[in-house]
Design a protein around this motif. Structure first.
Motif, mmCIF file in Angstrom:
data_model
loop_
_atom_site.group_PDB
_atom_site.id
_atom_site.type_symbol
_atom_site.label_atom_id
_atom_site.label_comp_id
_atom_site.label_asym_id
_atom_site.label_seq_id
_atom_site.Cartn_x
_atom_site.Cartn_y
_atom_site.Cartn_z
ATOM 1 N N PHE A 18 24.420 -4.895 39.522
ATOM 2 C CA PHE A 18 23.742 -3.633 39.236
ATOM 3 C C PHE A 18 22.610 -3.810 38.222
ATOM 4 C CE2 PHE A 18 23.412 0.186 36.571
ATOM 5 C CZ PHE A 18 22.967 1.085 37.529
ATOM 6 N N GLY A 19 22.841 -4.585 37.156
ATOM 7 C CA GLY A 19 21.814 -4.773 36.122
ATOM 8 C C GLY A 19 20.569 -5.445 36.652
ATOM 9 N N LYS A 22 18.639 -2.972 38.874
ATOM 10 C CA LYS A 22 17.957 -1.984 38.042
ATOM 11 C C LYS A 22 16.726 -2.593 37.359
ATOM 12 C CE LYS A 22 18.870 1.473 34.500
ATOM 13 N NZ LYS A 22 19.825 2.013 33.554
ATOM 14 N N ALA A 25 13.964 -2.988 39.947
ATOM 15 C CA ALA A 25 13.428 -1.664 40.304
ATOM 16 C C ALA A 25 12.520 -1.130 39.204
ATOM 17 C CB ALA A 25 14.577 -0.691 40.575
ATOM 18 N N LYS A 26 12.913 -1.315 37.953
ATOM 19 C CA LYS A 26 12.104 -0.851 36.818
ATOM 20 C C LYS A 26 10.763 -1.587 36.793
ATOM 21 C CE LYS A 26 13.634 1.085 33.341
ATOM 22 N NZ LYS A 26 13.684 2.420 32.754
ATOM 23 N N ALA A 78 17.016 -8.448 32.329
ATOM 24 C CA ALA A 78 18.314 -7.916 32.741
ATOM 25 C C ALA A 78 19.452 -8.380 31.849
ATOM 26 C CB ALA A 78 18.609 -8.325 34.186
ATOM 27 N N ARG A 101 18.318 -2.580 31.532
ATOM 28 C CA ARG A 101 19.701 -2.258 31.872
ATOM 29 C C ARG A 101 20.067 -0.885 31.422
ATOM 30 N NH1 ARG A 101 23.256 -6.292 28.624
ATOM 31 N NH2 ARG A 101 22.019 -5.960 26.851
#
Length: 101
Positions: A18-19, A22, A25-26, A78, A101
């Motif tokens: 997940f981290g 994310k 995506a950021k 991350a 994160r």
């Protein structure tokens, strides 16, 4: 001597944690808006992904270059940042830190 072949199976749900998802995506969000973006260290432990994002415009900097950045958006990778960087956060440098994160 008899040889055995190991069978390796990759789970259909395997992939990035997940981290990492994310963080990527950021970075893409800022790069897609054509904003200048720096990342402190490699955003993830995957050279192909780092190079892909760098081709989109992300600039990877390392700790020795970090203090020289002024008025920049800096993505914290991350896997986090070390304590000395936390103490510097924005003080006199006017950074915009974007925790991944």
């Amino acid at each position: 001597m008899k040889r055995c072949m190991a069978r390796i199976e990759i789970d259909k749900h395997s992939g990035y944690c997940f981290g990492v998802v994310k963080a990527i995506a950021k970075a893409e969000e800022h790069l897609d808006s054509k904003e200048e973006l720096y990342c402190l260290g490699d955003i993830v432990h995957n050279n192909m992904e780092v190079k892909r994002l760098e081709k989109k415009g992300m600039k990877t900097v390392h700790y020795d270059e970090f203090a020289g950045l002024k008025n920049k958006k800096i993505l914290i990778r991350a896997h986090g940042k070390p304590l000395p960087i936390k103490r510097l956060n924005g003080r006199a440098w006017n950074w915009s830190m974007l925790p991944a994160r």
